[in-house]
Scaffold this motif. Sequence first.
Motif, mmCIF file in Angstrom:
data_model
loop_
_atom_site.group_PDB
_atom_site.id
_atom_site.type_symbol
_atom_site.label_atom_id
_atom_site.label_comp_id
_atom_site.label_asym_id
_atom_site.label_seq_id
_atom_site.Cartn_x
_atom_site.Cartn_y
_atom_site.Cartn_z
ATOM 1 N N ALA A 11 27.476 25.529 24.797
ATOM 2 C CA ALA A 11 28.717 26.220 23.891
ATOM 3 C C ALA A 11 29.386 25.121 23.454
ATOM 4 O O ALA A 11 30.036 25.183 22.291
ATOM 5 C CB ALA A 11 29.292 27.121 24.692
ATOM 6 N N ARG A 28 37.842 29.414 10.061
ATOM 7 C CA ARG A 28 36.867 29.623 11.092
ATOM 8 C C ARG A 28 36.643 28.146 12.010
ATOM 9 O O ARG A 28 36.210 27.859 13.115
ATOM 10 C CB ARG A 28 35.402 30.149 10.650
ATOM 11 C CG ARG A 28 35.782 31.769 10.388
ATOM 12 C CD ARG A 28 34.522 32.566 10.057
ATOM 13 N NE ARG A 28 35.025 33.878 10.095
ATOM 14 C CZ ARG A 28 35.395 34.355 8.961
ATOM 15 N NH1 ARG A 28 35.356 33.730 7.700
ATOM 16 N NH2 ARG A 28 35.697 35.651 8.946
ATOM 17 N N CYS A 66 29.385 34.525 11.959
ATOM 18 C CA CYS A 66 30.360 34.032 11.220
ATOM 19 C C CYS A 66 29.811 32.780 10.640
ATOM 20 O O CYS A 66 29.204 31.860 11.532
ATOM 21 C CB CYS A 66 31.812 33.826 11.936
ATOM 22 S SG CYS A 66 32.297 35.636 12.115
ATOM 23 N N ARG A 67 30.277 31.970 9.806
ATOM 24 C CA ARG A 67 29.996 30.895 8.983
ATOM 25 C C ARG A 67 31.163 29.909 8.877
ATOM 26 O O ARG A 67 32.349 30.383 8.469
ATOM 27 C CB ARG A 67 28.982 30.931 7.591
ATOM 28 C CG ARG A 67 27.972 31.682 7.820
ATOM 29 C CD ARG A 67 27.161 31.402 6.385
ATOM 30 N NE ARG A 67 27.087 30.020 6.113
ATOM 31 C CZ ARG A 67 26.043 29.166 6.701
ATOM 32 N NH1 ARG A 67 25.046 29.824 7.655
ATOM 33 N NH2 ARG A 67 25.748 27.875 6.275
ATOM 34 N N ARG A 126 27.885 22.842 20.871
ATOM 35 C CA ARG A 126 27.372 23.430 19.848
ATOM 36 C C ARG A 126 28.885 23.682 19.031
ATOM 37 O O ARG A 126 28.723 23.302 17.730
ATOM 38 C CB ARG A 126 27.189 24.913 20.173
ATOM 39 C CG ARG A 126 26.970 25.941 18.797
ATOM 40 C CD ARG A 126 26.500 27.328 19.224
ATOM 41 N NE ARG A 126 24.830 27.379 18.990
ATOM 42 C CZ ARG A 126 24.048 28.306 19.322
ATOM 43 N NH1 ARG A 126 24.687 29.364 19.454
ATOM 44 N NH2 ARG A 126 22.977 28.363 18.864
ATOM 45 N N THR A 127 29.842 23.675 19.290
ATOM 46 C CA THR A 127 31.087 23.660 18.979
ATOM 47 C C THR A 127 31.344 22.220 18.200
ATOM 48 O O THR A 127 31.620 22.307 16.833
ATOM 49 C CB THR A 127 32.344 24.150 19.593
ATOM 50 O OG1 THR A 127 32.598 22.841 20.588
ATOM 51 C CG2 THR A 127 32.376 25.185 20.199
ATOM 52 N N ASN A 154 36.859 27.722 15.570
ATOM 53 C CA ASN A 154 35.659 26.884 16.292
ATOM 54 C C ASN A 154 36.402 25.720 17.243
ATOM 55 O O ASN A 154 35.889 25.426 18.422
ATOM 56 C CB ASN A 154 34.794 26.237 15.150
ATOM 57 C CG ASN A 154 33.646 25.384 15.944
ATOM 58 O OD1 ASN A 154 32.518 25.822 16.315
ATOM 59 N ND2 ASN A 154 33.880 24.011 15.661
ATOM 60 N N TYR A 175 31.336 32.984 21.888
ATOM 61 C CA TYR A 175 31.165 31.880 21.020
ATOM 62 C C TYR A 175 29.789 32.086 20.618
ATOM 63 O O TYR A 175 29.717 32.075 19.270
ATOM 64 C CB TYR A 175 31.673 30.592 21.572
ATOM 65 C CG TYR A 175 31.458 29.564 20.426
ATOM 66 C CD1 TYR A 175 32.385 29.493 19.346
ATOM 67 C CD2 TYR A 175 30.101 28.949 20.690
ATOM 68 C CE1 TYR A 175 31.978 28.527 18.574
ATOM 69 C CE2 TYR A 175 29.910 27.876 19.461
ATOM 70 C CZ TYR A 175 30.951 27.691 18.435
ATOM 71 O OH TYR A 175 30.604 26.823 17.496
ATOM 72 N N HIS A 176 28.956 32.202 21.392
ATOM 73 C CA HIS A 176 27.447 32.403 20.720
ATOM 74 C C HIS A 176 27.569 33.509 20.079
ATOM 75 O O HIS A 176 26.633 33.325 18.977
ATOM 76 C CB HIS A 176 26.591 32.474 22.211
ATOM 77 C CG HIS A 176 26.422 31.004 22.746
ATOM 78 N ND1 HIS A 176 26.225 29.941 22.162
ATOM 79 C CD2 HIS A 176 26.500 30.676 24.231
ATOM 80 C CE1 HIS A 176 26.303 28.959 23.012
ATOM 81 N NE2 HIS A 176 26.572 29.436 24.288
ATOM 82 N N VAL A 207 29.032 22.098 15.243
ATOM 83 C CA VAL A 207 29.671 23.052 14.141
ATOM 84 C C VAL A 207 30.589 22.166 13.306
ATOM 85 O O VAL A 207 30.640 22.087 12.059
ATOM 86 C CB VAL A 207 30.163 24.269 14.491
ATOM 87 C CG1 VAL A 207 30.985 24.806 13.267
ATOM 88 C CG2 VAL A 207 28.893 25.196 14.963
ATOM 89 N N TRP A 252 29.684 34.921 18.041
ATOM 90 C CA TRP A 252 30.498 34.768 16.886
ATOM 91 C C TRP A 252 29.568 33.805 16.004
ATOM 92 O O TRP A 252 29.556 34.087 14.805
ATOM 93 C CB TRP A 252 31.750 34.072 17.283
ATOM 94 C CG TRP A 252 32.696 33.636 16.142
ATOM 95 C CD1 TRP A 252 33.456 34.217 15.128
ATOM 96 C CD2 TRP A 252 32.559 32.125 15.552
ATOM 97 N NE1 TRP A 252 34.068 33.484 14.576
ATOM 98 C CE2 TRP A 252 33.510 32.239 14.543
ATOM 99 C CE3 TRP A 252 32.138 30.911 15.985
ATOM 100 C CZ2 TRP A 252 33.979 30.921 14.024
ATOM 101 C CZ3 TRP A 252 32.396 29.914 15.395
ATOM 102 C CH2 TRP A 252 33.243 29.694 14.324
ATOM 103 N N TYR A 253 29.052 32.447 16.723
ATOM 104 C CA TYR A 253 28.240 31.884 15.889
ATOM 105 C C TYR A 253 27.028 32.413 15.207
ATOM 106 O O TYR A 253 26.827 32.153 13.805
ATOM 107 C CB TYR A 253 27.530 30.725 16.933
ATOM 108 C CG TYR A 253 26.504 29.727 16.299
ATOM 109 C CD1 TYR A 253 27.339 28.510 15.733
ATOM 110 C CD2 TYR A 253 25.398 29.975 16.228
ATOM 111 C CE1 TYR A 253 26.442 27.639 15.311
ATOM 112 C CE2 TYR A 253 24.370 28.889 15.680
ATOM 113 C CZ TYR A 253 24.991 27.813 15.186
ATOM 114 O OH TYR A 253 24.231 26.791 14.499
#
Length: 559
Positions: A440, A533, A516-517, A443-444, A537, A509-510, A447, A512-513
Motif C-alpha cells: 500500500a 486526491r 478515485c483518480r 502504491r502511494t 494520497n 486505500y486499496h 501514484v 479508494w485506489y
Amino acid sequence: MTPEELASLIRDALAAASADDRLTLAPEDLPQAVKVERPRNRDNGDWATNIAMQLAKKASMAPRDVARVLADALAAHEGIDSVEVAGPGFINIRLAAASAGELARTIVEAGDAYGTNPQLAGSHINLEYVSANPTGPVHLGGARWAAVGDSLARLMVASGATVTREYYFNDHGSQIDRFASSLYARAMGREAPEDGYGGQYIADIADQVRRDAVAAGEPDPVDLDEAAAVEAFRARGVELMFAEIKARLRDFRSEFDVFFHEDSLHSSGAVDAAIARLRERGEVFDSGGAVWLRTTAYGDDKDRVLIKSDGQAAYFAGDVAYYLDKRTRGADTAIYLLGADHHGYIGRMMAMCEAFGDTPGENMQILIGQMVNLVKNGQPVRMSKRAGTIVTLDDLVEAVGVDAARYALVRVSMDSTLDIDLDLLTRHTNENPVYYVQYAHARTRNVARNAAEHGVSREAGFDPGALDAPADADLLGVLAQFPAQIAQAADLREPHRVARYLESLAAAYHAWYGQCRVTPRGDDPVDAGHVARLWLNDAVTQVLRTGLGLLGVSAPERM
C-alpha cells in the motif's frame, strides 16, 4: 476536522450550554475528554458520541433531551453538515466535505508529527525487555520481546514519554558456570557437562576464544590446568556471547540505551544497600540464619529469602536491588516484559514494589508474553541449525527477513501464543499482512510519481471540498483514527493495535485506489479533484510510513 478537534468542539458546546442554563451542569461535571467514534454503519454519519447518556443523570434530564441540546449547538458549526439524535441518546455527526477533507492537509503539513500526543509527557519509563541469559543466541521468545519491546518504546516516545530501553544481562550465577564448562568441554573434545549447553555456537565460541588467546600472545586455554582454562573460557566466552547478542539485536533494529549487568549489583554493594533500605522500612526480618523480605504483608503467598543461611544472596535479592536501581536512576515506572515461565514471579515482584513504598501497577508493571512457534510446510520447525535445541532470532530473519519477522512478531497480542507461518511470510500476495501494508505504501509512492508525470502537483492549491466521493470520506475516516490508535496502543501497552490499524488503512486505500483518480484520463485537464486526491494520497503515505516506523518496519518506495 480531526476526531480530537470534534471532541473539543463538543466539550465547548457542553460548557456553553451549561453557562446559559440550557444544561444544568456544575463545572466539575464537565468531562475532561469526550470520546467520539466511527459508527459501524456509515449511514449513521462520520462520527458518533454517547456523551449525552453519560451526563444525563448529572444534568437531571433525559439522555435524548441532553442530546438535542448538543445537536442544536453542533449543527450551527460551519464544519458540520448535519447532526442527528438516535436511539436512547446517541449523537450522530456528519462533517461537511470541506471540513473532513482538511484532514489531508493537516497530515501532510504535520509530517512525522501527525499522530504524536502528549499523554505521557513528563513521565520517565524504564522498559526492560529480551534480557536473555548470555549463554546462547537469542531464541524466538527473545525475538518476540525485541520486536514488541522496541515497538512499545517507540509508541511511548510518540506519546511524550522519556524511555530508557534496557537489557538485563544475567551474568551472575550458575548458568555462567555451566556455559564456561561447556566451552571448555567442547574445546577438549568432550561431551558437554550435565545441564550444559550444546549446539554449533558453543564450538564456534570455544574456537574463537582459543584463537584470540594465541593472537594476543597468551597460552592456548586448553594447555592450562582445568580451573584456569574454565576461567579463561568464562571471561572471553561471555564477552563474545554478549557481543553477538548485541549485534543480532542491533541488526534486528532493536537498540538499547542501557546494557545492565546483574553481576554489578553484587560487586557494587547495591544488593546490600537495597536490603538495608528495606530493613529501615521494617520490611526485612531474620529467621533461621537467613534474611527475609516480608512479602506476605503485600499479598504474596509466602515470604521470600534475600540472603540464604549460607550467606549467599538469593536470586530475588538481585531483583530487589535492580528495581531500586531503576527508580534511583529516575524511572517513574519500571516495565518488565517477561515470558510465560515468569508468571509465578508477579506476586513477589509486586509485593517488593509495595515494600519500597511504591504503587504496583504504576511504578512497576509486568507484561507477560506467550511462546512463539515456527511452522513451515504445515509442520513445526523445532531445531536451529546453529543452536541445536532451539529456534533462534537468526533462523527467523534468515527465513523471512527483518521486516516480515518484526511485523509478524508484533502483530498479535503478546498474551497469545503466536504461530508464524514461514510460507505465508515469504509470499508476495495480499495474504501476507506485512506485504499487504508495505505494498500500500509503495502504491502511494507510485501514484505520486505518476501524478508528477501528468502535471498534478500539491502546489496547485488544495480544495478540501473536492474530496466529496464516498471513498474519500471512508479513507479520511480511517486516517483520522491514527492519533487515537497510537495513544491507545501506548496506554494499554499493546503495539499490535498499530499493525491491525495499518492493515485497515491499507484496505481502505486499496479500495479508494480502485474508485478515485489522482491523474486525469486521456487529454482531460487537471482539476481540483485530482489535486485534492494527491494530497489525500500523500497523507496515506505519511501515516503508513509513520505507522510502519513505529513497528521498526521499512516503508519501501517500490515493490
